[in-house]
Scaffold this motif. Structure first.
Motif, short mmCIF file in Angstrom:
data_model
loop_
_atom_site.label_atom_id
_atom_site.label_comp_id
_atom_site.label_asym_id
_atom_site.label_seq_id
_atom_site.Cartn_x
_atom_site.Cartn_y
_atom_site.Cartn_z
N HIS A 1 0.82 -1.21 0.00
CA HIS A 1 0.00 0.00 0.00
C HIS A 1 0.86 1.26 0.00
O HIS A 1 0.37 2.36 0.30
N ARG B 1 1.60 0.26 -4.73
CA ARG B 1 0.24 0.65 -5.09
C ARG B 1 0.20 1.94 -5.91
O ARG B 1 -0.82 2.24 -6.54
N ASN C 1 -12.11 7.35 -1.82
CA ASN C 1 -11.30 6.36 -2.53
C ASN C 1 -10.46 5.55 -1.54
O ASN C 1 -10.45 5.82 -0.34
N HIS C 2 -9.78 4.55 -2.05
CA HIS C 2 -8.95 3.65 -1.24
C HIS C 2 -8.03 4.47 -0.34
O HIS C 2 -7.30 5.34 -0.80
N TRP C 3 -8.06 4.16 0.98
CA TRP C 3 -7.26 4.95 1.92
C TRP C 3 -5.81 4.44 2.01
O TRP C 3 -5.04 4.93 2.79
N THR D 1 -12.99 0.67 7.05
CA THR D 1 -13.46 1.01 5.71
C THR D 1 -14.13 -0.20 5.09
O THR D 1 -13.86 -1.34 5.48
N THR E 1 -15.01 -2.15 1.23
CA THR E 1 -14.28 -2.37 -0.03
C THR E 1 -15.23 -2.96 -1.07
O THR E 1 -16.42 -3.15 -0.81
N GLU F 1 -12.97 -0.29 -7.80
CA GLU F 1 -13.17 0.02 -6.39
C GLU F 1 -13.00 1.52 -6.14
O GLU F 1 -11.88 2.03 -6.10
N TYR F 2 -14.11 2.20 -5.98
CA TYR F 2 -14.09 3.60 -5.56
C TYR F 2 -15.44 3.92 -4.93
O TYR F 2 -16.31 3.06 -4.84
N SER G 1 -16.13 4.42 -1.79
CA SER G 1 -16.30 3.60 -0.59
C SER G 1 -16.67 4.45 0.61
O SER G 1 -16.71 5.69 0.55
N GLN H 1 -16.09 5.09 4.96
CA GLN H 1 -15.10 4.91 6.02
C GLN H 1 -15.57 5.57 7.31
O GLN H 1 -16.37 6.52 7.27
#
Length: 331
Positions: A44, A48, A115-117, A138, A140, A256-257, A259, A261
């Motif tokens: 990550h 990533r 978005n993905h943290w 979060t 997913t 994947e967006y 999302s 949290q």
């Protein structure tokens, strides 16, 4: 191959500036990515980053977007991430949770449409540095079958719990799958077996082969049915508290967006910091006094190995996948 933290951050800033990030946003975004690799979470961090740039190019990540306040209920606020960069949205949400906790004693900032943290543990460390206890999670895309199923219907929904401590913060950062997809990708790239069976192959056999699990898309949840149930409840809480997407809604998208949290904070200073220090020190000592299975392997508390890895990589440089590093240099 190892590179310095400063060199990694500088190269990431260069790329981000080419994609219309302001200098301030580029510096913080690059710092968060580089710190993930510094702490040994390569999946990550640098690894990533090329995918993050692809998401910008495809329009999933809106570079100039900022989170906006939607609703306020005192210590509980709902924010809309407006599809901005996930790590920047999460960082600002944790900052807001800390501010509210310092005012009210505790807080909850729920973030939708983000978005993905990247590494969830980042925000646990952030809270602990501000002398806050925190619980963050979060949802997913559906990337794991519920217990007893074969089709992906639940997420691996990372859960982070952090407690401040002068001798080293306690920070748990765990996905609901036994191994996160990022971690399995690291083992696949190294052509190494997982330490324990992490999922099923396409024939339904338990395996340590990360590549086979990724191909079958069948990781197993932590604690089997218990992890499956926890994943379901974390997803539900994230969606309900933020008024955002649940796993099914995210799964209906092309990637994947968008999302949801949650960032929950308790002000440890208000809750008697010396008492917390005493209890955590006693608990750490008690846990580490357990006889190890392997004589040369010490018992670690959550976050301890991160601190050791961080120091080693500061001294020696951050180990990088040369292929991915070259991809970043070419961006």
């Amino acid at each position: 191959m190892r590179i310095t933290f400063e060199e990694m951050q500088a190269q990431l800033v260069r790329v981000l500036r080419n994609y219309s990030f302001s200098e301030q946003k580029a510096q913080l975004c690059a710092k968060l990515f580089a710190e993930n690799s510094l702490d040994g979470v390569h999946s990550h961090g640098l690894n990533r980053f090329p995918t993050f740039i692809q998401y910008i190019q495809k329009g999933y990540v809106k570079v100039e977007a900022e989170a906006t306040l939607e609703e306020s209920f005192g210590a509980w606020e709902r924010w809309n991430g407006n599809l901005g960069p996930g790590n920047l949205n999460a960082y600002s949400s944790m900052n807001r949770a800390i501010e509210l906790a310092k005012t009210h004693g505790m807080s909850c900032v729920a973030l939708s449409n983000t978005n993905h943290w990247m590494r969830g543990g980042t925000y646990g460390w952030q809270a602990a540095e501000a002398n806050c206890i925190s619980i963050n999670f979060t949802n997913t895309i559906p990337n794991m079958p519920p217990w007893g199923g074969t089709d992906n219907r639940i997420g691996n929904n990372p859960l982070v719990i952090a407690v401040p401590r002068k001798g080293g913060h306690l920070v748990l950062d765990t996905a609901m799958s036994l191994y996160s997809y990022g971690k399995m990708d690291v083992y696949k790239r190294k052509n190494q077996p997982l330490p324990f069976e992490g999922g099923f192959d396409s024939n339904g056999n338990l395996t340590k082969d990360a590549g086979a699990i990724l191909e079958a898309k069948r990781p197993i949840p932590i604690g089997y049915w218990k992890g499956s149930g926890l994943s379901i409840m974390l997803d539900m809480l994230a969606a309900l508290l933020s008024k955002g997407n649940a796993v099914k809604n995210i799964g209906d998208l092309e990637a994947e967006y968008a999302s949801s949290q949650v960032f929950i904070c308790f002000d440890a200073e208000r809750a008697d910091l010396p008492f917390i220090e005493q209890v955590t020190n006693e608990l750490v000592s008690y846990i580490k006094s357990s006889a190890p299975v392997e004589p040369d392997e010490a018992i670690s508390y959550p976050g301890e190995r991160t601190l050791l890895t961080r120091q080693e990589n500061r001294n020696k440089g951050i180990p990088v996948d040369e292929e991915i590093w070259n991809q970043v240099l070419a961006l």
